[in-house]
Design an enzyme around this catalytic site. Sequence first.
Site, PDB file in Angstrom:
ATOM      1  CD  GLU A 171      30.115  24.629  16.794  1.00  0.00           C
ATOM      2  OE1 GLU A 171      28.727  23.568  16.879  1.00  0.00           O
ATOM      3  OE2 GLU A 171      30.940  24.259  17.723  1.00  0.00           O
ATOM      4  CG  HIS A 195      28.560  19.520  16.060  1.00  0.00           C
ATOM      5  ND1 HIS A 195      28.114  17.820  15.899  1.00  0.00           N
ATOM      6  CD2 HIS A 195      29.078  19.405  16.463  1.00  0.00           C
ATOM      7  CE1 HIS A 195      30.018  17.772  17.281  1.00  0.00           C
ATOM      8  NE2 HIS A 195      29.954  19.265  17.474  1.00  0.00           N
ATOM      9  CD  GLU A 253      31.677  17.836  19.891  1.00  0.00           C
ATOM     10  OE1 GLU A 253      33.440  18.308  19.121  1.00  0.00           O
ATOM     11  OE2 GLU A 253      30.938  18.108  20.187  1.00  0.00           O
TER      12      GLU A 253
END
Length: 295
Positions: free
Chosen positions: A148, A151, A224
Site C-alpha cells: 500500500e 501505491h 498492482e
Amino acid sequence: MMRILLFVATNLAVVLVASITLSLFGFNGFMAANGVDLNLSSLLVFCAVFGFAGSLVSLFISKWMAKMTTGTQIISQPRTRHEQWLLQTVEELSREAGIKMPEVGIFPAYEANAFATGWNRNDALVAVSQGLLERFSPDEVRAVLAHEIGHVANGDMVTLALVQGVVNTFVMFFARIIGNFVDKVIFKNEEGQGIAYYVATIVAELILGILASMIVMWFSRRREYRADEAGAQLAGTAAMIGALQRLRVEQGLPVHMPDTMKAFGINGGLKHGLAGLLMSHPPLEDRIEALRRRG
C-alpha cells in the site's frame, strides 16, 4: 505539486491534440455536410471540464469517502501494542519510501484486505482490515502495508484519477457526437435536439463507458504489479510472496469493500471471462509468478 501540474498539463494536451486531429481529418466538414453543426473544439473543452471535474472531486474527497464507506477508524493515539506496532511499521516503511507519514486506520471487516488512498503522496491514508490483523503474521501484514505504501509512493491515486478523467472526457465527447449524428442525419431533425439525440447519447455513454472502464481497469491491474514490486523492495520478496499466498488461501471469502474502494485494495476479488476485463486486480497467481520471476 508536480503531479497536479502534470494532471493539468495532460488535460490541456488531450484537448489540444484531439481538437487538432479532428480538424486535420476534416471531421467538422463531414458533420456540417450532413446537417450537424457542432463546434467540436468547444464541445471537447466542455466534456474535458466535466469529465475531469468528477475525477478531481473524487480524488480530493477520497480519504473522507474511504473513511465513511469502510468505517475506518483512524489511529491517533495507539491504545494497544498492536496499534502501536502498526503505526511504527507504517512510519518506517514511509520513511524508506521517501514519503510523509500517512494517516493509519483499521476498518471492521472479516476478510483480509487493505487499501491506500489520498489526493497526493504526502497526504494519504493507509488502512487494514481487522480480519487481516487477526489472521496474518507480522511479516505478512508488513508486506501488505509495504504494498500500500508502494501505491502511495508511486502516485497511483493521482494517476488513476488522470486516466479516469481522460476516458470520461472522450466518453462524453463521442457520445454527444453520436447523439447529434443520429438525431440530425438519421432522423433528419432540424429543430434543436430531438428525443433521438437524448436516447442515442445515453445509449452511447453506456456502451462507451463500459469500454472505457476496461481501459481504466487495465491500468489498475498494471499498477498492482508495480505496487507488488515496491512492496517487495520495502519488505522483502519472500514476505511479499507470502502475503499474496496467504491472500490466495482466503480468496474464497467474499470481499465486502465498497465498489468505489475495490480498486485501492490489495485484494479486489476474482472474476472470470469477459468480467475479467473489468477486474481492478490481476489474479493472485499471476502476481506471485511475476514476483518470483523478478527474483
